[in-house]
Design an enzyme around this catalytic site. Sequence first.
Site, short mmCIF file in Angstrom:
data_model
loop_
_atom_site.label_atom_id
_atom_site.label_comp_id
_atom_site.label_asym_id
_atom_site.label_seq_id
_atom_site.Cartn_x
_atom_site.Cartn_y
_atom_site.Cartn_z
N CYS A 1 -8.88 -7.13 1.50
CA CYS A 1 -9.32 -6.10 1.81
C CYS A 1 -10.86 -5.79 1.85
O CYS A 1 -11.43 -4.86 2.18
CB CYS A 1 -8.45 -5.09 1.22
SG CYS A 1 -7.98 -5.14 -0.27
N THR B 1 0.80 -1.24 -0.02
CA THR B 1 -0.12 -0.01 0.10
C THR B 1 1.00 1.27 -0.13
O THR B 1 0.76 2.26 -0.73
CB THR B 1 -0.99 -0.05 1.24
OG1 THR B 1 -1.68 -1.27 1.03
CG2 THR B 1 -1.76 1.05 1.16
N SER C 1 5.64 -6.36 -2.04
CA SER C 1 5.27 -6.53 -0.44
C SER C 1 5.88 -7.84 0.32
O SER C 1 5.47 -8.75 -0.43
CB SER C 1 3.84 -6.26 -0.34
OG SER C 1 3.55 -6.54 0.95
C1 LIG Z 1 -2.16 -6.11 -6.19
C2 LIG Z 1 -1.68 -5.78 -4.67
N1 LIG Z 1 -0.95 -4.73 -4.59
C3 LIG Z 1 -1.00 -4.06 -3.41
C4 LIG Z 1 -1.33 -4.60 -2.15
C5 LIG Z 1 -1.17 -3.97 -0.88
O1 LIG Z 1 -0.01 -4.55 -0.32
P1 LIG Z 1 -0.03 -4.63 1.27
O2 LIG Z 1 -1.03 -5.62 1.92
O3 LIG Z 1 1.33 -4.76 1.64
O4 LIG Z 1 -0.35 -3.15 1.80
C6 LIG Z 1 -1.93 -5.88 -2.25
C7 LIG Z 1 -2.36 -6.61 -1.16
O5 LIG Z 1 -3.12 -7.53 -1.12
C8 LIG Z 1 -2.22 -6.66 -3.60
O6 LIG Z 1 -2.81 -7.83 -3.66
#
Ligand SMILES: Cc1ncc(COP(=O)(O)O)c(C=O)c1O
Length: 379
Positions: A321, A70, A196
Amino acid sequence: MIYFDNSATTKPYKEAIQSFVKVSEAYYGNPSSLHSYGAKSEKLLAQAREQMAKLLHVDAQEIIFTSGGTEGNNLAIKGGALAKRGKHLITTDIEHPSVKEAMKQLQEIGFHITYIPVDYRGIVNVEDIKAAITNDTVLVSIMHVNNEVGSIQPIHEIGAILKSYPNILFHVDHVQGIGKVPLNIRDCHIDLCTISAHKFHGLKGTGALYVRRGVKISPLFSGGSQEQQIRSGTENLPGAVAMAKALRMELSRQEAEFSRLVAMKSYLIRELCMIDGIILHTPEEHSAPHIINFSISGMKAEVFVHALAEHDIYVSTTSACSSKSKAVSQTLLAMSVNEDLAKRAIRVSLSYDNTLEEAQLFIVAVKNSITSLRKVMKT
Ligand SMILES: Cc1ncc(COP(=O)(O)O)c(C=O)c1O
């Protein structure tokens, strides 16, 4: 337990946890401190950065440690857009909320956003991206692997087009792709790339943003100017060391076990498609080896997820999410899946820890759960 929700998060590698504990205990000095104890931490941080860079085939100065996907996406998109003169951004209809919401915020302060549609497979047409470029375009953000259906975007082709536009930054959200679908950052002419750690068995709250040498982005945080003034805040040294460890392990497993993962996915798709009422959303080609998305006609996704949990099997409805908000999957709607089926979507996401035996047990549980839930629905 059968854990098939690896796109939400993964179980940390034991070795990554051990690194985290060891570094937390033995190297708690601040890498920015002047004394020699702090210098030891600084050296360790530099080593973790070197390791990450080597694994990603980039330079160490191009790695910025972040708190995860994120933050990486927000930093790349807002930081990239705000550092430029133009006001036009391009992205797709199926991005993760950390991209979509960042775009929305930029729109509120005067940026124009073009959302590129996807086809029934969840894949953009490169020509659409080319056609959307204007003199005012400063950034293109395209995910590598979609987190809900696993479709793979043609990043190499998009990069080849954007190479002719030196004023446009090319950002790739590689959060779901890393360790599962190879991506050569340099060959694809990527300027900014998000990863991540908790998606490849590292620890939550750690990640990295690749920032190509020479690319200027505005920081999101004001502070002590760590991470080449791009990301202020005392570095999470144990997290960074653990992430480098996890990435090394994940990439070596990718090399050794990729075909096993592909075989597991093919088995699951074959078996699922033979079950009456199951509609597959994941495209059979151009999709990642670890994500399978399907609906069961007439079956509520939450009810089914809970029924599987009774068997100690864990899958998700849509992305982690949005699964609790009960929002209909925007990705599936963008793929022209009808709303009724989109509401019923279930995501299975694998890791190299999963086995064919687990996949077989899963299929038995799916069949049994459908039979018993249908019986209940009839009465
Ligand atoms: C494609 C994608 N981008 C960004 C994120 C966000 O990552 P983080 O959970 O490390 O903030 C996710 C998390 O599910 C994701 O699947």
